[in-house]
Design a protein around this motif. Structure first.
Motif, PDB file in Angstrom:
ATOM      1  N   GLY A  95       0.788  -1.229   0.000  1.00 21.75           N
ATOM      2  CA  GLY A  95       0.000   0.000   0.000  1.00 21.75           C
ATOM      3  C   GLY A  95       0.813   1.268   0.000  1.00 21.75           C
ATOM      4  N   GLY A  96       2.028   1.226  -0.592  1.00 22.89           N
ATOM      5  CA  GLY A  96       2.802   2.448  -0.769  1.00 22.89           C
ATOM      6  C   GLY A  96       2.247   3.254  -1.929  1.00 22.89           C
ATOM      7  N   PRO A  97       2.969   4.283  -2.384  1.00 25.61           N
ATOM      8  CA  PRO A  97       2.484   5.095  -3.500  1.00 25.61           C
ATOM      9  C   PRO A  97       2.154   4.283  -4.744  1.00 25.61           C
ATOM     10  CG  PRO A  97       4.284   6.213  -2.407  1.00 25.61           C
ATOM     11  CD  PRO A  97       4.199   4.852  -1.777  1.00 25.61           C
ATOM     12  N   CYS A  98       2.942   3.248  -5.034  1.00 21.43           N
ATOM     13  CA  CYS A  98       2.693   2.419  -6.209  1.00 21.43           C
ATOM     14  C   CYS A  98       1.398   1.625  -6.072  1.00 21.43           C
ATOM     15  CB  CYS A  98       3.873   1.470  -6.428  1.00 21.43           C
ATOM     16  SG  CYS A  98       3.630   0.296  -7.773  1.00 21.43           S
ATOM     17  N   GLY A  99       1.301   0.834  -5.003  1.00 22.39           N
ATOM     18  CA  GLY A  99       0.125  -0.013  -4.833  1.00 22.39           C
ATOM     19  C   GLY A  99      -1.152   0.774  -4.657  1.00 22.39           C
ATOM     20  N   ALA A 100      -1.080   1.869  -3.894  1.00 22.00           N
ATOM     21  CA  ALA A 100      -2.273   2.685  -3.683  1.00 22.00           C
ATOM     22  C   ALA A 100      -2.749   3.315  -4.982  1.00 22.00           C
ATOM     23  CB  ALA A 100      -1.985   3.759  -2.641  1.00 22.00           C
ATOM     24  N   THR A 101      -1.807   3.745  -5.824  1.00 21.27           N
ATOM     25  CA  THR A 101      -2.168   4.324  -7.116  1.00 21.27           C
ATOM     26  C   THR A 101      -2.822   3.284  -8.013  1.00 21.27           C
ATOM     27  OG1 THR A 101      -0.396   5.968  -6.999  1.00 21.27           O
ATOM     28  CG2 THR A 101      -1.271   5.468  -9.183  1.00 21.27           C
ATOM     29  N   ALA A 133       9.490  -3.946  -8.970  1.00 19.78           N
ATOM     30  CA  ALA A 133       9.921  -4.060 -10.364  1.00 19.78           C
ATOM     31  C   ALA A 133      11.235  -3.331 -10.611  1.00 19.78           C
ATOM     32  CB  ALA A 133       8.848  -3.502 -11.295  1.00 19.78           C
ATOM     33  N   GLY A 134      11.788  -2.701  -9.573  1.00 24.38           N
ATOM     34  CA  GLY A 134      13.093  -2.047  -9.692  1.00 24.38           C
ATOM     35  C   GLY A 134      13.063  -0.639 -10.231  1.00 24.38           C
ATOM     36  N   VAL A 135      11.919   0.055 -10.173  1.00 26.06           N
ATOM     37  CA  VAL A 135      11.840   1.360 -10.830  1.00 26.06           C
ATOM     38  C   VAL A 135      12.148   2.509  -9.860  1.00 26.06           C
ATOM     39  CG1 VAL A 135      10.346   0.651 -12.704  1.00 26.06           C
ATOM     40  CG2 VAL A 135       9.305   1.329 -10.561  1.00 26.06           C
ATOM     41  N   VAL A 136      13.410   2.584  -9.470  1.00 27.70           N
ATOM     42  CA  VAL A 136      13.946   3.737  -8.755  1.00 27.70           C
ATOM     43  C   VAL A 136      15.023   4.350  -9.642  1.00 27.70           C
ATOM     44  CG1 VAL A 136      15.280   4.489  -6.763  1.00 27.70           C
ATOM     45  CG2 VAL A 136      13.425   2.850  -6.463  1.00 27.70           C
ATOM     46  N   ALA A 137      15.014   5.666  -9.774  1.00 26.98           N
ATOM     47  CA  ALA A 137      15.942   6.321 -10.688  1.00 26.98           C
ATOM     48  C   ALA A 137      17.380   6.126 -10.235  1.00 26.98           C
ATOM     49  CB  ALA A 137      15.625   7.805 -10.787  1.00 26.98           C
ATOM     50  N   ILE A 186       9.347   8.007  -5.634  1.00 25.21           N
ATOM     51  CA  ILE A 186       7.902   8.188  -5.461  1.00 25.21           C
ATOM     52  C   ILE A 186       7.204   8.388  -6.804  1.00 25.21           C
ATOM     53  CG2 ILE A 186       6.087   9.561  -4.396  1.00 25.21           C
ATOM     54  CD1 ILE A 186       8.000  10.309  -2.178  1.00 25.21           C
ATOM     55  N   TYR A 187       7.711   9.305  -7.610  1.00 24.13           N
ATOM     56  CA  TYR A 187       7.074   9.555  -8.906  1.00 24.13           C
ATOM     57  C   TYR A 187       7.073   8.297  -9.763  1.00 24.13           C
ATOM     58  CZ  TYR A 187       6.354  11.121 -13.677  1.00 24.13           C
ATOM     59  OH  TYR A 187       5.890  11.232 -14.957  1.00 24.13           O
ATOM     60  N   TYR A 188       8.220   7.636  -9.857  1.00 23.28           N
ATOM     61  CA  TYR A 188       8.309   6.458 -10.724  1.00 23.28           C
ATOM     62  C   TYR A 188       7.469   5.301 -10.180  1.00 23.28           C
ATOM     63  CZ  TYR A 188      11.962   9.081 -13.019  1.00 23.28           C
ATOM     64  OH  TYR A 188      12.656  10.056 -13.707  1.00 23.28           O
ATOM     65  N   ALA A 189       7.342   5.201  -8.860  1.00 22.58           N
ATOM     66  CA  ALA A 189       6.482   4.170  -8.282  1.00 22.58           C
ATOM     67  C   ALA A 189       5.028   4.385  -8.687  1.00 22.58           C
ATOM     68  CB  ALA A 189       6.619   4.170  -6.766  1.00 22.58           C
TER      69      ALA A 189
END
Length: 392
Positions: free
Chosen positions: A9-15, A270-274, A281-284
């Motif tokens: 439920g972080g920024p990725c999952g919540a989005t 999925a490894g999407v950190v710049a 946060i944005y990429y998540a």
């Protein structure tokens, strides 16, 4: 029966959960609750626009970035015609989860255990936080947004267990009062091998609090001792410590995000950190939206191959930026002498302008070709040691 169970439920999952719920799908959002990821908390204006984040979520607006070299030299880079918003994950993540729930996602609180499949279908098994008992969420598809050490990924997606990681640690401290050396509208990024041998340390303002931390790929490094050194060096040792948090951060996107059947990964999983910056946060949130789109397509067509859209959509827009940032990290983070030259390069106005335009817009901006040639030439001269380290 859910259409999709989102794990994390972080920024990725919540989005992802919010997007799917708003499009009419039956969604469950499973989160452990209470976990706070160590994070500087920087979000660009594009994130606020793309994901409808209001200014009330910001604790501070940063208008200057200070790059600090191993010898203590620094360059202050003003953010022209813009700002970097600062959030605290302690508050930002629950806001996003609550918004997903308001959109129609069903919340479940507990720890993911496994995915079971039989003739009756697929079920996500988790241990409920309140009762301690195992519960099941029947579903058609699963989004694994459960972080860099994704249990979903390790169990379901080939190669997910081999992702390289940076280990990050930070302390949330009370902001110093009436201290002329502390600027509440400035982010400090410290490139110093004594703090981090292969990444960087940071001091990021959050209004009444400050995030102070560092990251490194070296498992033997003492992250707490390095952060204590950083606090002493920046005059923040006496500030009250409010929280201490640590977690791994991935270094590059996985080559594969789905299992070809019913699971797709997103965000840190999925490894999407710049690279270079560690911005996540944005990429998540972009990856969460891409995973939601892929699941929606799969549910519509019945084709498991449509889950591949998640990675395809993300990489189509961000692959080039990630490659450039990875090249910069590989070139400049390997030694203090290289880091010293990197800070010297940051003095250049062309570098400053293009860097922040790319950050604000999340893409490599079109610019005067001569400016790009100048930057490339300067970069080569700095790497070759042809420019004195004190050059400004």
């Amino acid at each position: 029966m859910f259409d999709v169970v989102v794990i994390g439920g972080g920024p990725c999952g919540a989005t992802a959960a919010e997007d799917l719920a708003r499009s009419g799908h039956r969604v469950a959002l499973l989160d452990r609750d209470g976990r706070i990821k160590p994070c500087g908390g920087a979000i660009p204006p594009r994130l606020m626009a793309d994901f409808d984040i209001g200014p009330e979520q910001l604790l501070a607006r940063v208008t200057t970035a200070r790059m600090v070299s191993p010898t203590g030299r620094h360059v202050d880079i003003g953010i022209e015609n813009g700002f970097v918003g600062m959030v605290d994950r302690k508050d930002f993540d629950p806001f996003l989860r609550a918004r997903a729930e308001s959109a129609g996602a069903i919340r479940a609180t507990g720890t993911f255990l496994r995915i079971e499949r039989d003739e009756d279908g697929t079920r996500v098994i988790y241990r409920e936080k309140a009762s301690g008992e195992e519960r099941a969420l029947p579903t058609r598809l699963v989004i694994g947004a459960d972080g860099a050490n994704s249990r979903v990924g390790k169990a379901e997606v080939p190669g997910a267990d081999a992702i390289p990681l940076v280990f990050a640690y930070h302390e949330i401290i009370a902001a110093p009062q009436a201290d002329p050396s502390f600027d509440p509208a400035r982010c400090d990024v410290i490139y110093d091998g004594r703090i981090s041998p292969d990444f960087y340390g940071w001091v990021f303002p959050h209004g009444d609090t400050v995030s102070v931390g560092m990251g490194t790929e070296h498992r033997e490094a003492d992250l707490k001792a390095a952060t204590a050194d950083l606090r002493r060096a920046t005059g923040l040792a006496q500030c009250e410590t409010l929280r201490k948090e640590g977690a791994p951060i991935p270094l590059r996107p996985l080559d594969r995000w789905d299992n070809g059947r019913d699971v797709v990964l997103a965000g840190d999983a999925a490894g999407v950190v710049a690279p270079s910056s560690g911005e996540g946060i944005y990429y998540a949130m972009v990856a969460g939206r891409a995973a939601a789109s892929a699941c929606a397509a799969c549910l519509s067509t019945g084709r498991a191959s449509d889950l591949k859209l998640a990675r395809r959509l993300f990489m189509r827009e961000h692959k080039t930026v990630f490659r450039v940032l990875a090249s910069m990290q590989n070139a400049y983070y390997r030694s203090d002498s290289r880091r010293e030259r990197f800070v010297s390069l940051c003095h250049d106005p062309d570098v400053q302008r293009l860097t922040f335009e790319a950050y604000m817009n999340k893409k490599l901006v079109r610019a005067n070709p001569l400016a790009h040639l100048k930057i490339g030439f300067k970069n080569l001269r700095h790497l070759a040691g042809l420019v004195p380290e004190t050059h400004t």
